[in-house]
Every structure is written in structure tokens, then in C-alpha cells.
Enzyme design. Sequence first.
Site, PDB file in Angstrom:
ATOM      1  N   ASP A   9      43.142  42.239  48.805  1.00  0.00           N
ATOM      2  CA  ASP A   9      43.609  41.965  47.444  1.00  0.00           C
ATOM      3  C   ASP A   9      43.165  40.549  47.068  1.00  0.00           C
ATOM      4  O   ASP A   9      43.450  39.592  47.783  1.00  0.00           O
ATOM      5  CB  ASP A   9      45.143  42.081  47.415  1.00  0.00           C
ATOM      6  CG  ASP A   9      45.703  42.013  45.999  1.00  0.00           C
ATOM      7  OD1 ASP A   9      46.456  42.911  45.625  1.00  0.00           O
ATOM      8  OD2 ASP A   9      45.385  41.043  45.273  1.00  0.00           O
ATOM      9  N   ASP A 103      40.972  44.637  41.652  1.00  0.00           N
ATOM     10  CA  ASP A 103      41.025  43.546  42.623  1.00  0.00           C
ATOM     11  C   ASP A 103      41.580  43.938  43.992  1.00  0.00           C
ATOM     12  O   ASP A 103      41.805  43.071  44.819  1.00  0.00           O
ATOM     13  CB  ASP A 103      41.762  42.332  42.036  1.00  0.00           C
ATOM     14  CG  ASP A 103      43.225  42.256  42.424  1.00  0.00           C
ATOM     15  OD1 ASP A 103      43.888  43.308  42.408  1.00  0.00           O
ATOM     16  OD2 ASP A 103      43.681  41.159  42.747  1.00  0.00           O
ATOM     17  N   GLU A 104      41.810  45.230  44.235  1.00  0.00           N
ATOM     18  CA  GLU A 104      42.295  45.582  45.570  1.00  0.00           C
ATOM     19  C   GLU A 104      41.751  46.922  46.035  1.00  0.00           C
ATOM     20  O   GLU A 104      41.472  47.809  45.232  1.00  0.00           O
ATOM     21  CB  GLU A 104      43.828  45.588  45.620  1.00  0.00           C
ATOM     22  CG  GLU A 104      44.465  46.502  44.625  1.00  0.00           C
ATOM     23  CD  GLU A 104      45.989  46.549  44.772  1.00  0.00           C
ATOM     24  OE1 GLU A 104      46.478  46.727  45.897  1.00  0.00           O
ATOM     25  OE2 GLU A 104      46.658  46.432  43.750  1.00  0.00           O
TER      26      GLU A 104
HETATM   27  P1  TTP Z   1      47.451  41.346  41.163  1.00  0.00           P
HETATM   28  O1  TTP Z   1      46.639  41.560  42.400  1.00  0.00           O
HETATM   29  O2  TTP Z   1      48.792  41.975  41.083  1.00  0.00           O
HETATM   30  O3  TTP Z   1      47.667  39.780  40.927  1.00  0.00           O
HETATM   31  P2  TTP Z   1      46.678  38.573  41.140  1.00  0.00           P
HETATM   32  O4  TTP Z   1      45.413  38.981  41.803  1.00  0.00           O
HETATM   33  O5  TTP Z   1      46.510  37.851  39.851  1.00  0.00           O
HETATM   34  O6  TTP Z   1      47.512  37.613  42.095  1.00  0.00           O
HETATM   35  P3  TTP Z   1      47.870  37.808  43.653  1.00  0.00           P
HETATM   36  O7  TTP Z   1      47.243  39.086  44.092  1.00  0.00           O
HETATM   37  O8  TTP Z   1      47.262  36.615  44.332  1.00  0.00           O
HETATM   38  O9  TTP Z   1      49.363  37.808  43.711  1.00  0.00           O
HETATM   39  O10 TTP Z   1      46.636  41.828  39.895  1.00  0.00           O
HETATM   40  C1  TTP Z   1      45.231  41.698  39.793  1.00  0.00           C
HETATM   41  C2  TTP Z   1      44.832  41.385  38.368  1.00  0.00           C
HETATM   42  O11 TTP Z   1      45.286  42.407  37.484  1.00  0.00           O
HETATM   43  C3  TTP Z   1      45.409  40.094  37.847  1.00  0.00           C
HETATM   44  O12 TTP Z   1      44.598  38.973  38.156  1.00  0.00           O
HETATM   45  C4  TTP Z   1      45.527  40.351  36.373  1.00  0.00           C
HETATM   46  C5  TTP Z   1      45.695  41.840  36.246  1.00  0.00           C
HETATM   47  N1  TTP Z   1      47.116  42.166  35.935  1.00  0.00           N
HETATM   48  C6  TTP Z   1      47.495  42.408  34.599  1.00  0.00           C
HETATM   49  O13 TTP Z   1      46.621  42.400  33.721  1.00  0.00           O
HETATM   50  N2  TTP Z   1      48.808  42.666  34.318  1.00  0.00           N
HETATM   51  C7  TTP Z   1      49.781  42.682  35.270  1.00  0.00           C
HETATM   52  O14 TTP Z   1      50.973  42.896  34.975  1.00  0.00           O
HETATM   53  C8  TTP Z   1      49.395  42.437  36.643  1.00  0.00           C
HETATM   54  C9  TTP Z   1      50.428  42.449  37.744  1.00  0.00           C
HETATM   55  C10 TTP Z   1      48.068  42.176  36.918  1.00  0.00           C
HETATM   56 MG    MG Z   2      45.449  40.202  43.499  1.00  0.00          MG
END
Ligand code: TTP
Ligand code: MG
Length: 355
Positions: A9, A103-104
Site C-alpha cells: 500500500d 495504490d494497493e
Molecule cells: P489510502 O491507501 O487509504 O490512503 P493513503 O495512501 O493516502 O495513505 P496511507 O495508505 O499512507 O494511510 O488511499 C489511497 C488514495 O486513495 C489516497 O491517497 C487518496 C484516495 N482516497 C480518496 O480519494 N478518498 C478516501 O476517502 C480515501 C481513504 C482515499
Molecule cells: Mg495508501
Amino acid sequence: MERKIIHIDMDAFYASVEQRDNPELRGKPIAVGGGEHRGVTTTASYEARKFGVRSAMPGFKAKQLCPQLIFVKPRFDVYGTVSKQVRAIFEEYTNLIEPLSLDEAFLDVTSNKKAIMYATDVAKQIMAQVHQELDLTCSAGVSYCKFLAKVASGYQKPNGLTIIRPTQAEAFLESLPIKDFFGVGKVTARKMEAMGIHHGRDLKRFTKIELAQRFGKMGPYFYDIVRGIDDRPVNPSRIRKSVGIERTLNEDLNSVEDIEPILQNLSRKFYERLKRVDNFGRTITLKLKTSDFQTITRSHSKKYFIKDEDEITSIALSLLNENQDSFEKIRLIGLTASKLEKEDQPESTQLTLDL
Ligand code: TTP
Ligand code: MG
């Protein structure tokens, strides 16, 4: 044979890409999203998270928590490109990749292309490569099943690597807060808390039947995962199962009268798209993303493939009208066709042979 699963992730994905591409933003609290006055935050840099700024938080609230917060407009096309670049790195190691979002992804590296013995080493190499080639960091979880790998990747964010070995699984799961179980959303978490289930160990007190009665199909799944039982394979989603189109609105809209003309227009483009790829479906799904980033999907199915433009539009409009009580403000609408005429042959058999 025991499987080796990695979940990767990206760290603060959108925000990290923005900080990478604009040196002035590095080391500073930033929020990617609609801004102070309009819309919500998609994500915040780790500098901003120290102040409590979070995903899905309205801009004004974020600014209250962190007055020096810098708002940055999202560049979705760039995130899509980076996501493909990350995927290309994964593909150097395995073809068994199951993306969960931009992103994952899960990777099955039981037998990997570089014949690396330990999954932990694969994870270390991928993390290093993402850092060197893309100037971004990610976190990785390594375990013998998807559920534990996913929990592990979130355990030491950012830039963290967490391994959960089979012998550690039970103790780990017993002390895991219930909201951190993959598949437990806000609603389920609340329901479980009300039942006195706060940690894995509390969940373990319920029988499979009791959980099925309370949580339906998810019940038996919860019963198994809290015992570290999760045989779900990593599913490379190479198969085209749907054709879709979506559009972010210029401003959030709440009345059906305002949304209807946009949906009609979208439906016309959707029909053009289906015709171009010459692939129609038996199911039409309307997707609505609300201003607080909740996704609502509603579907309508026929016994035949829906190929008539007017019929597609009328289904889309009925789905909107029938569900106007489910939302307040909408920021994005989408249409998808599934149960397609031509669902590509699964490539998974071939992928397994590759290894
Ligand atoms: P996440 O992997 O949940 O968050 P992140 O990568 O920003 O942070 P981390 O993993 O380090 O905790 O989500 C990935 C991307 O998806 C995030 O950068 C932006 C988008 N996203 C949204 O658009 N709305 C949301 O509610 C969430 C949770 C994420
Ligand atoms: Mg993330």
C-alpha cells in the site's frame, strides 16, 4: 504448501505524488482535494496527519485543525500513471497480482520470477525499487494469507515492513481491534461493539452459526479470519468484467432535477462506448459518489443484453429516481455494464502455468 502473500500500500499516495512533483510542498502539511471552501480531502500528507487531518474530511474542518495547511488540487491522471508504474515493478516479481485500488495490491510470491526464497526479501526489494525508481514510499505486509498480509501492511506505516508468521497469527488476531479487521466497515464495527466485540478475542466467543445469523454471508468469513483461516487466492483481475464511464461534477449536486440532464448526457456517451467496444451487458449499474466520498451503487438486470440506447437511458434515470433518498450531495456519477456478452476468457489458468 504454505503460500507467501504480500500486500503493498503506497504511503499517503496522492499527497506523496504531489510532494514529489513539487519540491515546495515537501515536508509541509498538505491536503489533496477540493480546498478550504469546497469539497473534501482525499488524503493528507503525514505532516498534516499530525494535526488530525484525514481522508474524507471537509476542507474547512481540516483548515481549522491545521491553519498552515496547503490545499492541492488532485491530478487523477498522474496517479493513474504512477499506479501503472508501480504495477510494472510488481510484474518483475510475479504475475499473480490483485489490485484493490490505484495504490494497493496483493501479490502471491510463493513461486516468484526471481526465485527469491523469502517473501520478506521480495517485499524489501519491491520497497527499495519503488523508492529508487519512483521516488515514493510504500508499506508492505507479508504473511501466509491475504487477510493477514493486508492487516500487516498497515501496521507500521509509512515505509514499514511487517511480517506475520503462522505461529504469531493467533496472538496477533486476538489483540487486534475489531475495526482493523479487513471487511469490517463502520456499520459492522458499531454492530460488533454493541455485541461486546472489541477485539479478535471477543469475536472468537461466537459460533459460526451465531455470526451467520447476525452478519449473513460475512459471518462465516469473520469466524474464519479471526482464527487465521483465509484460503482466498490472489486473483489477477485480467478479465474484463465490465465496461464503464464516469464523470466528476463541476459542483456537488443534490437535486434529481439537476443531476438528470448530466446523467442523460453521460448515458449517451456510455452507449457510444459500448457500441465502440461492441460489448453490451445484461446489467446496468449506476454509481454515485457522495460529497463525503461514500460510494452508492444500484443495479438493474435483464435476461437479455441491453443494446438499445433509449432503454439504457431509461434504466439509468429510473435507478437515479428510485434512489434519491440514499444521498444528499453527489460529486461523481458513473454507469457500468456488466454480465457482458463477451467476457474475456480467464487468463488465470495460463498465469498459474507461467510460474
Ligand atoms: P489510502 O491507501 O487509504 O490512503 P493513503 O495512501 O493516502 O495513505 P496511507 O495508505 O499512507 O494511510 O488511499 C489511497 C488514495 O486513495 C489516497 O491517497 C487518496 C484516495 N482516497 C480518496 O480519494 N478518498 C478516501 O476517502 C480515501 C481513504 C482515499
Ligand atoms: Mg495508501
